[in-house]
Design a protein around this motif. Sequence first.
Motif, PDB file in Angstrom:
ATOM      1  N   ALA A   6       0.996  -0.886  -0.100  1.00  0.00           N
ATOM      2  CA  ALA A   6      -0.554   0.255   0.255  1.00  0.00           C
ATOM      3  C   ALA A   6       0.886   1.225  -0.631  1.00  0.00           C
ATOM      4  O   ALA A   6       2.619   1.143   0.413  1.00  0.00           O
ATOM      5  CB  ALA A   6      -1.067   0.073   1.422  1.00  0.00           C
ATOM      6  N   PRO A   7       0.338   2.113  -0.291  1.00  0.00           N
ATOM      7  CA  PRO A   7       1.456   3.633  -0.927  1.00  0.00           C
ATOM      8  C   PRO A   7       0.983   4.473   1.020  1.00  0.00           C
ATOM      9  O   PRO A   7       0.959   3.954   1.776  1.00  0.00           O
ATOM     10  CB  PRO A   7       0.514   4.746  -1.195  1.00  0.00           C
ATOM     11  N   VAL A   8       2.085   4.636   1.327  1.00  0.00           N
ATOM     12  CA  VAL A   8       3.529   5.128   2.242  1.00  0.00           C
ATOM     13  C   VAL A   8       3.871   5.893   2.390  1.00  0.00           C
ATOM     14  O   VAL A   8       4.957   6.055   2.200  1.00  0.00           O
ATOM     15  CB  VAL A   8       3.012   3.389   3.334  1.00  0.00           C
ATOM     16  N   ALA A   9       4.316   7.068   3.040  1.00  0.00           N
ATOM     17  CA  ALA A   9       5.037   8.417   3.546  1.00  0.00           C
ATOM     18  C   ALA A   9       5.714   8.297   1.826  1.00  0.00           C
ATOM     19  O   ALA A   9       7.015   8.732   1.823  1.00  0.00           O
ATOM     20  CB  ALA A   9       5.966   7.600   4.400  1.00  0.00           C
ATOM     21  N   GLY A  10       5.441   8.741   0.938  1.00  0.00           N
ATOM     22  CA  GLY A  10       5.116   9.292   0.190  1.00  0.00           C
ATOM     23  C   GLY A  10       5.627   7.733  -0.757  1.00  0.00           C
ATOM     24  O   GLY A  10       6.554   8.365  -1.978  1.00  0.00           O
ATOM     25  N   PHE A  11       6.069   6.749  -0.871  1.00  0.00           N
ATOM     26  CA  PHE A  11       6.178   6.058  -1.392  1.00  0.00           C
ATOM     27  C   PHE A  11       4.743   5.044  -2.402  1.00  0.00           C
ATOM     28  O   PHE A  11       3.934   5.291  -1.069  1.00  0.00           O
ATOM     29  CB  PHE A  11       7.666   4.795  -0.731  1.00  0.00           C
TER      30      PHE A  11
END
Length: 438
Positions: free
Chosen positions: A375-380
């Motif tokens: 899942a997308p997280v912290a700009g990634f």
Amino acid sequence: MKPTPGLLISAPTSGAGKTTVTLGLLRALVEEGLAVQPYKSGPDYIDPAFHRVACGRASFNLDSWAMDGTLLDAIAAEGQGADIIVAEGVMGLFDGAMGRGVSGNGASIDIARRMGWPVVLVVDVSGQAQSAAAIALGFRYLGADVPFAGVILNRVASPRHERLVRSGMEAAGIRVLGALPRRSDLTLPERHLGLVQAGEHDRLDALMADYAALIRAHVDLSAIRQAAAAKPRSMSQPLALPPPAQHIALAQDTAFSFTYPHLLTAWRRMGAQIMPFSPLADEAPAHDADLVWLPGGYPELHAGRLAAAYRFRAGLCHHAKTRPVYGECGGYMVLGEGLIDKDGTQHRMAGLLGLVTSHADRRLHLGYRQARLLAPVAGFTAGASLHGHEFHYSTIVEQPDPPLADVTNADGELLAETGSYRGHVAGTYFHLIAPDAV
């Protein structure tokens, strides 16, 4: 570009005295009027903070398992403008992961080899005399492609003991750069993740001065300076890692202190605004933050205070309604429903994840990690691959939320500690060092 000359302080094993020697050298060289740039080989948050106190310059990690050559060179270029570099190794000189990482296996010898920094081997000679030369000779032989500056003898029991050890080193052709007497009064206190943090010492500067006095009295500083060297290299690219957001509210106090200096430096240079706040002081994150980042640290030592920090928890929950919140290791634990301390008492945490963790059943989780985000997280974005490491003693009691990542160790084995996410909130035990292909 002429690189700054440097040295790597290493040892045959952990506990031989690398940190004491490094800190004493840093302060002693500064007292001689030199600008000294410190580094730490491998994944470690605590030693770089001590380095900064010792010499007044930010210390950066260099990690051949998690960083590619471009990033290593960019971080090494932070030493430009200094007179000398002093890098502290991790564990023994050749100790690293079994599986190879981005540019090496994480051993200190990788860094010495790439940078051309001669090795100073700290040898604990307690319980031996001439036999210590065999150890030093073996290390010089195995690292024959890296310059070997010599040895600093540590925990020398008496003048006679020193003479015996020196005779063995002389017979083996090993240069002795210094000999430190056994000093039980100059040790740094430790806890379960290593040294007690620099910010928790009330007389740390005085201790650094004591270390420097020990080094000046028993180490040939002139020989140390003359031994420093580095490989010539072309101009490195500036340190650049995209920040996870433009305005980042970063928890910073003795419960949340494990953030890599190279990440914060790169984010600031690329225009991000870092807005520190203290959960232990019951401070809420900045209301205009785009992202709240809770790094690792020692929340288990302050669980009661964090449970009572109502403004912090309310601010965190308000932010999470519309914007991302991310936690690493200790920060991840605080995002959960509860944290059980070593005495078995459960403390209420933020409740933004269903996670419950415990320190009552201590189990060591340690090693390099590679994570592929689910899942997308912290700009990634989802699918991104990240390099980092894990180091904690807590165990998971409950984790009802979806996994955040597929996480493997250095041997490529899938691990159970996947992290988790819910809405705008995500966390993991995994400490980010660098994304792939930096």
